[in-house]
Enzyme design. Sequence first.
Site, PDB file in Angstrom:
ATOM      1  N   HIS A 138     -32.686 -14.028 -10.234  1.00 26.72           N
ATOM      2  CA  HIS A 138     -33.410 -14.211  -8.998  1.00 26.72           C
ATOM      3  C   HIS A 138     -32.542 -14.412  -7.648  1.00 26.72           C
ATOM      4  O   HIS A 138     -31.622 -15.051  -7.696  1.00 26.72           O
ATOM      5  CB  HIS A 138     -34.172 -15.679  -9.067  1.00 26.72           C
ATOM      6  CG  HIS A 138     -35.065 -15.704 -10.203  1.00 26.72           C
ATOM      7  ND1 HIS A 138     -36.309 -15.323 -10.248  1.00 26.72           N
ATOM      8  CD2 HIS A 138     -34.918 -16.249 -11.581  1.00 26.72           C
ATOM      9  CE1 HIS A 138     -36.758 -15.589 -11.608  1.00 26.72           C
ATOM     10  NE2 HIS A 138     -35.903 -15.839 -12.193  1.00 26.72           N
ATOM     11  N   ILE A 165     -21.689 -16.235  -7.463  1.00 29.02           N
ATOM     12  CA  ILE A 165     -21.474 -17.559  -6.614  1.00 29.02           C
ATOM     13  C   ILE A 165     -20.049 -17.656  -6.269  1.00 29.02           C
ATOM     14  O   ILE A 165     -19.079 -17.613  -7.213  1.00 29.02           O
ATOM     15  CB  ILE A 165     -21.649 -18.616  -7.558  1.00 29.02           C
ATOM     16  CG1 ILE A 165     -23.038 -18.616  -8.229  1.00 29.02           C
ATOM     17  CG2 ILE A 165     -21.220 -20.015  -6.723  1.00 29.02           C
ATOM     18  CD1 ILE A 165     -24.069 -18.801  -7.181  1.00 29.02           C
ATOM     19  N   CYS A 240     -28.817 -23.911   5.106  1.00 31.40           N
ATOM     20  CA  CYS A 240     -27.473 -23.788   4.778  1.00 31.40           C
ATOM     21  C   CYS A 240     -26.985 -22.318   4.888  1.00 31.40           C
ATOM     22  O   CYS A 240     -26.072 -21.993   5.836  1.00 31.40           O
ATOM     23  CB  CYS A 240     -27.010 -24.231   3.601  1.00 31.40           C
ATOM     24  SG  CYS A 240     -27.452 -26.007   2.989  1.00 31.40           S
ATOM     25  N   LEU A 241     -28.005 -21.446   4.484  1.00 31.27           N
ATOM     26  CA  LEU A 241     -27.700 -20.118   4.644  1.00 31.27           C
ATOM     27  C   LEU A 241     -27.940 -19.688   6.260  1.00 31.27           C
ATOM     28  O   LEU A 241     -26.965 -18.947   6.632  1.00 31.27           O
ATOM     29  CB  LEU A 241     -28.822 -19.375   3.831  1.00 31.27           C
ATOM     30  CG  LEU A 241     -28.738 -19.333   2.301  1.00 31.27           C
ATOM     31  CD1 LEU A 241     -29.754 -18.732   1.848  1.00 31.27           C
ATOM     32  CD2 LEU A 241     -27.334 -18.832   1.945  1.00 31.27           C
ATOM     33  N   ALA A 244     -24.477 -20.300   7.645  1.00 29.49           N
ATOM     34  CA  ALA A 244     -23.417 -19.267   7.404  1.00 29.49           C
ATOM     35  C   ALA A 244     -23.630 -17.854   7.982  1.00 29.49           C
ATOM     36  O   ALA A 244     -22.704 -17.236   8.231  1.00 29.49           O
ATOM     37  CB  ALA A 244     -23.139 -19.081   5.607  1.00 29.49           C
ATOM     38  N   GLU A 365     -26.456 -13.598   1.609  1.00 28.53           N
ATOM     39  CA  GLU A 365     -26.923 -14.435   2.836  1.00 28.53           C
ATOM     40  C   GLU A 365     -28.170 -13.565   3.182  1.00 28.53           C
ATOM     41  O   GLU A 365     -28.379 -13.694   4.516  1.00 28.53           O
ATOM     42  CB  GLU A 365     -25.995 -14.284   3.843  1.00 28.53           C
ATOM     43  CG  GLU A 365     -24.612 -15.020   3.427  1.00 28.53           C
ATOM     44  CD  GLU A 365     -24.615 -16.651   3.365  1.00 28.53           C
ATOM     45  OE1 GLU A 365     -25.600 -17.274   4.156  1.00 28.53           O
ATOM     46  OE2 GLU A 365     -23.789 -17.341   2.902  1.00 28.53           O
TER      47      GLU A 365
HETATM   48  C1  LIG Z   1     -19.833 -11.179  -3.527  1.00 32.49           C
HETATM   49  C2  LIG Z   1     -20.913 -11.898  -3.352  1.00 32.49           C
HETATM   50  C3  LIG Z   1     -21.055 -13.067  -3.001  1.00 32.49           C
HETATM   51  C4  LIG Z   1     -21.935 -13.697  -3.154  1.00 32.49           C
HETATM   52  N1  LIG Z   1     -21.877 -15.423  -3.068  1.00 32.49           N
HETATM   53  C5  LIG Z   1     -22.889 -16.154  -3.418  1.00 32.49           C
HETATM   54  C6  LIG Z   1     -22.969 -17.454  -3.294  1.00 32.49           C
HETATM   55  O1  LIG Z   1     -21.941 -18.121  -3.200  1.00 32.49           O
HETATM   56  N2  LIG Z   1     -23.965 -18.416  -3.768  1.00 32.49           N
HETATM   57  C7  LIG Z   1     -25.207 -17.823  -3.783  1.00 32.49           C
HETATM   58  O2  LIG Z   1     -26.207 -18.423  -4.131  1.00 32.49           O
HETATM   59  N3  LIG Z   1     -25.465 -16.431  -4.004  1.00 32.49           N
HETATM   60  C8  LIG Z   1     -24.419 -15.494  -3.884  1.00 32.49           C
HETATM   61  N4  LIG Z   1     -24.301 -14.039  -3.777  1.00 32.49           N
HETATM   62  C9  LIG Z   1     -25.719 -13.450  -4.060  1.00 32.49           C
HETATM   63  C10 LIG Z   1     -26.452 -13.105  -2.944  1.00 32.49           C
HETATM   64  O3  LIG Z   1     -26.926 -13.939  -1.931  1.00 32.49           O
HETATM   65  C11 LIG Z   1     -27.639 -12.107  -3.718  1.00 32.49           C
HETATM   66  O4  LIG Z   1     -27.111 -11.137  -4.459  1.00 32.49           O
HETATM   67  C12 LIG Z   1     -28.536 -11.576  -2.526  1.00 32.49           C
HETATM   68  O5  LIG Z   1     -29.503 -12.716  -2.153  1.00 32.49           O
HETATM   69  C13 LIG Z   1     -29.444 -10.519  -3.248  1.00 32.49           C
HETATM   70  O6  LIG Z   1     -29.927 -10.866  -4.268  1.00 32.49           O
HETATM   71  P1  LIG Z   1     -29.927  -9.976  -5.634  1.00 32.49           P
HETATM   72  O7  LIG Z   1     -28.638  -9.511  -5.788  1.00 32.49           O
HETATM   73  O8  LIG Z   1     -30.608 -10.546  -6.887  1.00 32.49           O
HETATM   74  O9  LIG Z   1     -30.610  -8.747  -5.309  1.00 32.49           O
HETATM   75  P2  LIG Z   1     -32.330  -8.114  -5.513  1.00 32.49           P
HETATM   76  O10 LIG Z   1     -33.201  -9.623  -4.861  1.00 32.49           O
HETATM   77  O11 LIG Z   1     -32.608  -8.126  -6.627  1.00 32.49           O
HETATM   78  O12 LIG Z   1     -32.661  -7.234  -4.617  1.00 32.49           O
HETATM   79  C14 LIG Z   1     -32.119  -5.896  -4.715  1.00 32.49           C
HETATM   80  C15 LIG Z   1     -32.476  -4.912  -3.569  1.00 32.49           C
HETATM   81  O13 LIG Z   1     -34.037  -5.046  -3.693  1.00 32.49           O
HETATM   82  C16 LIG Z   1     -34.303  -5.439  -1.983  1.00 32.49           C
HETATM   83  N5  LIG Z   1     -35.414  -6.264  -2.230  1.00 32.49           N
HETATM   84  C17 LIG Z   1     -35.612  -7.503  -2.621  1.00 32.49           C
HETATM   85  N6  LIG Z   1     -37.028  -7.961  -2.570  1.00 32.49           N
HETATM   86  C18 LIG Z   1     -37.450  -6.779  -1.612  1.00 32.49           C
HETATM   87  C19 LIG Z   1     -38.676  -6.823  -1.046  1.00 32.49           C
HETATM   88  N7  LIG Z   1     -39.648  -8.054  -0.997  1.00 32.49           N
HETATM   89  N8  LIG Z   1     -39.048  -5.687  -0.144  1.00 32.49           N
HETATM   90  C20 LIG Z   1     -38.039  -4.810  -0.039  1.00 32.49           C
HETATM   91  N9  LIG Z   1     -36.972  -4.750  -0.735  1.00 32.49           N
HETATM   92  C21 LIG Z   1     -36.462  -5.801  -1.500  1.00 32.49           C
HETATM   93  C22 LIG Z   1     -33.062  -5.885  -1.594  1.00 32.49           C
HETATM   94  O14 LIG Z   1     -32.929  -5.970  -0.275  1.00 32.49           O
HETATM   95  C23 LIG Z   1     -31.774  -5.221  -2.455  1.00 32.49           C
HETATM   96  O15 LIG Z   1     -31.528  -4.013  -1.615  1.00 32.49           O
HETATM   97  C24 LIG Z   1     -23.184 -13.345  -3.547  1.00 32.49           C
HETATM   98  C25 LIG Z   1     -23.353 -12.008  -3.663  1.00 32.49           C
HETATM   99  C26 LIG Z   1     -22.411 -11.147  -3.512  1.00 32.49           C
HETATM  100  C27 LIG Z   1     -22.447  -9.769  -3.762  1.00 32.49           C
END
Ligand SMILES: Cc1cc2nc3c(=O)[nH]c(=O)nc-3n(C[C@H](O)[C@H](O)[C@H](O)COP(=O)(O)OP(=O)(O)OC[C@H]3O[C@@H](n4cnc5c(N)ncnc54)[C@H](O)[C@@H]3O)c2cc1C
Lengths: 386, 259
Positions: A138, A165, A240-241, A244, A365
């Site tokens: 998620h 994270i 919080c987001l 940031a 974010e």
């Molecule tokens: C280096 C790094 C550091 C991070 N640090 C943190 C952290 O400190 N804490 C934390 O909680 N998270 C962190 N994250 C996680 C980050 O917030 C998530 O990766 C991000 O929210 C996207 O989620 P996902 O990777 O599951 O992608 P998904 O939600 O699976 O999305 C995959 C693709 O589908 C697209 N998509 C999703 N839903 C839709 C929709 N409804 N319509 C159209 N397109 C859609 C997205 O835009 C994306 O292109 C980090 C990520 C990275 C890479």
Amino acid sequence: MADISDFYDLDSTLGDDEIMIRDTVSRFVENEFNPIVAEHFEAGTFPMELVPTIADMGLLGMHLDGYGCAGASASAYGIACRELESGDSGLRSFVSVQGSLCMFPIWKYGSEEQKQQWLPRMATGEIIGCFGLTEPDHGSDPSSMTTRAVKVGDKWVLNGAKRWITNAGIAQLAIVWANTDEGFRGFLVPTDSPGFEARKIENKLSLRASITGEFYMTDVEVPETMRLPDAISIGAPLSCLSEARYGIAFGAVGVARSCYKAALEYQLDRPQFGKPLASFQINQIKFADMLTQMTNANLQANRLGQLKEANTLRPFHISMAKRHNCRVAIDAARTARAMMGANGVSTEYSPMRHANNMESVMTYEGTEEIHGLILGQEITGIPSFK
Amino acid sequence: MKVVVCVKQIPDPALPGELNPTTNLLKRDGKLILDESDSYGVEMALQLVEAAGGGEVSLVSMAPNNEMSGLRTALAMGADDAILVSDENLAGTDALGTAKVLAAAIRRLSPDLILAGVESSDGYTGTVPEMVAGVLDLPSVTFAKQISIDGDTVKVQRQTEAGYDDVECKLPVLLSVTAGVVEPRYPSFKGIMAAKKKPVEALDLQGLGIDLNTVGLVGARQETIRVTEAEERESGEIIVDDGDAHQRIAEFLGELKVI
Ligand SMILES: Cc1cc2nc3c(=O)[nH]c(=O)nc-3n(C[C@H](O)[C@H](O)[C@H](O)COP(=O)(O)OP(=O)(O)OC[C@H]3O[C@@H](n4cnc5c(N)ncnc54)[C@H](O)[C@@H]3O)c2cc1C
Ligand SMILES: Cc1cc2nc3c(=O)[nH]c(=O)nc-3n(C[C@@H](O)[C@H](O)[C@H](O)COP(=O)(O)OP(=O)(O)OC[C@H]3O[C@@H](n4cnc5c(N)ncnc54)[C@H](O)[C@@H]3O)c2cc1C
């Protein structure tokens, strides 16, 4: 040649203090961070030895008031993020995660005891935090999270996994968002709690000078006093987001500037076909486009600062700027990279490192798509992603 | 313990400087910054006061147009207050005139210890500190690389070409601090915001009780007679490696007597 990267002289809208904060951070980045960033990027490490200096300046939680925090203005926070990220997104991430994702929720939703217990030591960098919202299954849709907290007596028992994270693995304190019978809640979880296990994610091709990890919680117990009392919906982590992302909108300008400058210096210096690369029309147009886009991004960031100070900043404002400015930064990084030919792919120059970093910054974010959809909802009144 | 640091505010060396074509003096009408050479004195003073378990660090600066940006930086680092001397009649003041002005300001503070840079980054005559000591009739120790206070005595490691001298001296004394011997702290954001509220006493020549004829262009005994362009640096010799480059480099370094 004069530096015209702040083309409309937007920094002249800043106050004296903000200018001094800018200059202090930029001197730090140039003197202490830039000389070592390439090594850390290659090794996949963050320069922890810089944390005391980062903390002494007051960067950690700098826009919060009291509890050892500097209490600087919103614009100062933005400008600091810009200067940090001109060095590397990993550096800005470290400061964003600590200040906006970990200290801010305690400052905003915590009890007085929690603030006194944690914030001063987080401001000095003695305690590093991480923010656990995203889960393996998620990301963009955090409301469907499966991490659960169950109340047993005056304790909470947490189970679940958080992935991607920042700082998981080096943090002493995790801000964990979990679903409960009463809705979404936030918990302060010491990472040495029994049942808490963190691991670093290796093999990242992006944001390498920043630690990213995952953690698992198996029957982790925390007392009720470790729950953030005022965080009572998914709105809490989202706020919080917003903090940031606000910083990212500024940080992306720093990335674009770093790339623009690197390419410009390079092309002025390097002759091909008997004259400097910068003298060819097509390259001048590229610089003109880069400078124009960077100025657009800077204008958006600058305006966000004013709105935040006037307390009229709305989440969708931040969505536009985060989305737009990240796109500007990654485009500038890629263009600059190409304008430097083969040398552009080495770690000696910043653009390719920035381009790779921006892949993460565009994803975390809130992805580019999600922020577009937030704007779409604001434009049409129709939520497309709920 | 009360420490006074002389801090010079200079045009930003990162920006292109300009000379006034009639007086041959550096133009100083824009924003001035804290001379990096003096950031070491400020850091040293802060450390000495911290080590003494308390005290006060005051700054003294002479600069045109009541310019205090550089002072603010030093205040943000942690200095407590400042005296800024600014007066139209100071235009054209030479090193001795500067020393008289600084000495008059320092006298008002009756410090235990006075620190200055060995030489400034823009004028770099390296004469002002000893002249200040002369005007104040105080002992001075140059090129301090380490300083410690023991009661009413200061112990100084004084840098020399071969190593260092150990010098002991009764307070009050003026020391010039070698650049690079301490790591000047970054101003903290709290310090930056507090600096605005720290007292800066702005004085003119009258306020200091200085005779106008002893300073400024009229009082100056130094004159800049001529300014010549620095010679263009010759481009170095390029050695193409035909297998013997290492020898030729070694010979070159040998000629320079560096190896
Ligand atoms: C280096 C790094 C550091 C991070 N640090 C943190 C952290 O400190 N804490 C934390 O909680 N998270 C962190 N994250 C996680 C980050 O917030 C998530 O990766 C991000 O929210 C996207 O989620 P996902 O990777 O599951 O992608 P998904 O939600 O699976 O999305 C995959 C693709 O589908 C697209 N998509 C999703 N839903 C839709 C929709 N409804 N319509 C159209 N397109 C859609 C997205 O835009 C994306 O292109 C980090 C990520 C990275 C890479
Ligand atoms: C003929 C002549 C005319 C000049 N006219 C002007 C003028 O019109 N306007 C002008 O601004 N300058 C003028 N100057 C510069 C003069 O005021 C210099 O400050 C002075 O000569 C000191 O020289 P320096 O920088 O070589 O100091 P140095 O001896 O190299 O400095 C050593 C240390 O002394 C202290 N110190 C030196 N100067 C100051 C200062 N001003 N305030 C506080 N601490 C200080 C600092 O701690 C510094 O690190 C003139 C100089 C000459 C020779």
